[in-house]
Design a protein around this motif. Structure first.
Motif, PDB file in Angstrom:
ATOM      1  N   ASN A   1      44.019  37.705  37.611  1.00  0.00           N
ATOM      2  CA  ASN A   1      43.333  38.940  37.197  1.00  0.00           C
ATOM      3  C   ASN A   1      41.824  38.721  37.188  1.00  0.00           C
ATOM      4  O   ASN A   1      41.050  39.568  37.650  1.00  0.00           O
ATOM      5  CB  ASN A   1      43.795  39.365  35.796  1.00  0.00           C
ATOM      6  N   MET A   2      41.396  37.586  36.643  1.00  0.00           N
ATOM      7  CA  MET A   2      39.976  37.264  36.621  1.00  0.00           C
ATOM      8  C   MET A   2      39.431  37.065  38.032  1.00  0.00           C
ATOM      9  O   MET A   2      38.323  37.524  38.355  1.00  0.00           O
ATOM     10  CB  MET A   2      39.736  36.012  35.776  1.00  0.00           C
TER      11      MET A   2
ATOM     12  N   THR B   1      38.658  40.290  39.564  1.00  0.00           N
ATOM     13  CA  THR B   1      37.407  40.848  39.053  1.00  0.00           C
ATOM     14  C   THR B   1      36.207  40.178  39.720  1.00  0.00           C
ATOM     15  O   THR B   1      35.207  40.842  40.022  1.00  0.00           O
ATOM     16  CB  THR B   1      37.331  40.672  37.524  1.00  0.00           C
ATOM     17  N   LYS B   2      36.323  38.878  39.957  1.00  0.00           N
ATOM     18  CA  LYS B   2      35.254  38.163  40.652  1.00  0.00           C
ATOM     19  C   LYS B   2      35.083  38.696  42.079  1.00  0.00           C
ATOM     20  O   LYS B   2      33.954  38.911  42.551  1.00  0.00           O
ATOM     21  CB  LYS B   2      35.558  36.658  40.695  1.00  0.00           C
TER      22      LYS B   2
ATOM     23  N   ALA C   1      35.875  41.656  43.070  1.00  0.00           N
ATOM     24  CA  ALA C   1      35.317  43.008  42.946  1.00  0.00           C
ATOM     25  C   ALA C   1      33.805  42.957  42.810  1.00  0.00           C
ATOM     26  O   ALA C   1      33.072  43.743  43.437  1.00  0.00           O
ATOM     27  CB  ALA C   1      35.929  43.730  41.746  1.00  0.00           C
ATOM     28  N   SER C   2      33.326  42.032  41.992  1.00  0.00           N
ATOM     29  CA  SER C   2      31.886  41.897  41.793  1.00  0.00           C
ATOM     30  C   SER C   2      31.186  41.478  43.082  1.00  0.00           C
ATOM     31  O   SER C   2      30.121  42.004  43.435  1.00  0.00           O
ATOM     32  CB  SER C   2      31.606  40.866  40.690  1.00  0.00           C
TER      33      SER C   2
ATOM     34  N   SER D   1      37.346  49.483  40.162  1.00  0.00           N
ATOM     35  CA  SER D   1      37.480  48.232  40.913  1.00  0.00           C
ATOM     36  C   SER D   1      37.309  47.033  39.995  1.00  0.00           C
ATOM     37  O   SER D   1      36.394  46.988  39.164  1.00  0.00           O
ATOM     38  CB  SER D   1      36.441  48.175  42.034  1.00  0.00           C
ATOM     39  N   GLY D   2      38.213  46.065  40.122  1.00  0.00           N
ATOM     40  CA  GLY D   2      38.164  44.860  39.310  1.00  0.00           C
ATOM     41  C   GLY D   2      38.921  44.948  38.009  1.00  0.00           C
ATOM     42  O   GLY D   2      39.037  43.957  37.287  1.00  0.00           O
ATOM     43  N   LYS D   3      39.472  46.118  37.684  1.00  0.00           N
ATOM     44  CA  LYS D   3      40.201  46.288  36.425  1.00  0.00           C
ATOM     45  C   LYS D   3      41.642  45.775  36.541  1.00  0.00           C
ATOM     46  O   LYS D   3      42.162  45.550  37.627  1.00  0.00           O
ATOM     47  CB  LYS D   3      40.224  47.759  36.011  1.00  0.00           C
TER      48      LYS D   3
END
Length: 268
Positions: A175-176, A179-180, A182-183, A254-256
């Motif tokens: 999940n993390m 998110t990375k 996505a960033s 995005s990233g959630k």
């Protein structure tokens, strides 16, 4: 025409995605599988629907993943719209143990965590990196990781669910990672999402909750989060719900890590 690639497509949720998406002849569906040994239902479906492309690969091997991406590229002229990361593993037999039970069992703990990280985190990062150049050329530009409520801190805290250590840690870790990604990829218009399917009536779920006593135990925990939950949802229902969320995925989300209802609360 929208192109989709789904890992772990021989059964369960992965096969459910292939079945649902391939009903629309405008979709090109790439089913990424490890072997033909358990792929009979998929192959029978692919024989009936010409928009299904079965590709054998190994998501733990970046070289083979690069080769799989090249096969997709030949069909799509170098692009891919949506990548769904569904393949994964619940881990070794020690998954039934809580963290403290690993005291004095270093090798068992190393295996419990290591195998799950390899299968549920590293392999998914390998897959994203191998297909990323195709996603960059796609119209939808979406990467979706099929996660689990087991990887959510609040869900674990509320239910008191203390087992599936490696599985939960690896899902939370991925999940993390999403998110990375996505960033990193936001400036290119690429959107990522970690998505919980809910409690789904797959063979894997039956193996865990098929016993009446275990099912009762699980329901008692799940009722702490949702008193109305009665049992797992059909695969078709879960896939339909998730595709609605994927269809609505935008830059703001995005990233959630979202549920199959598109929020952060309704886990069932």
């Amino acid at each position: 025409m929208v192109s989709w690639a789904i890992t772990g497509a021989t059964r369960g949720i992965g096969l459910g995605f292939v079945k649902h998406l391939s009903m629309d002849s405008k979709n090109q569906v790439f089913a990424l599988i490890r072997s033909l040994g358990t792929a009979r239902p998929l192959m029978e479906l692919a024989a009936q629907r010409k928009n299904i492309h079965v590709i054998i690969t190994d998501i733990s091997d970046p070289t083979k993943l690069d080769e799989a991406a090249a096969e997709v590229s030949k069909v799509t002229d170098g692009s891919l719209d949506v990548l769904i990361l569904n393949a994964g593993s619940a881990g070794p037999d020690t998954a039934v143990l809580p963290p403290s039970a690993f005291h004095g069992k270093k090798e068992a703990l190393d295996l419990e965590i290591g195998e799950s990280i390899k299968n549920n985190l590293l392999s998914n990062i390998y897959t994203i990196n191998s297909f990323l150049h195709l996603i960059r050329n796609g119209a939808e530009k979406k990467i979706v990781f099929i996660s689990s409520q087991s990887g959510n801190l609040d869900f674990t805290r509320m239910t008191g669910f203390s087992t599936l250590l490696g599985y939960s840690v690896s899902k939370a870790g991925m999940n993390m990672a999403m998110t990375k990604f996505a960033s990193e990829l936001a400036p290119e218009g690429i959107k990522t999402l970690s998505l919980s399917p809910g409690w789904v009536n797959t063979d894997a779920a039956k193996a865990v909750t098929g016993d009446p006593e275990i099912r009762k135990f699980m329901l008692n925990m799940f009722h702490k989060v949702d008193p109305k939950v009665e049992g797992p949802a059909p695969i078709e229902e879960a896939v339909s719900n998730m595709l609605r969320v994927i269809g609505k995925l935008n830059e703001a989300d995005s990233g959630k890590f979202l549920t199959h209802y598109g929020d952060e609360e309704q886990w069932f």
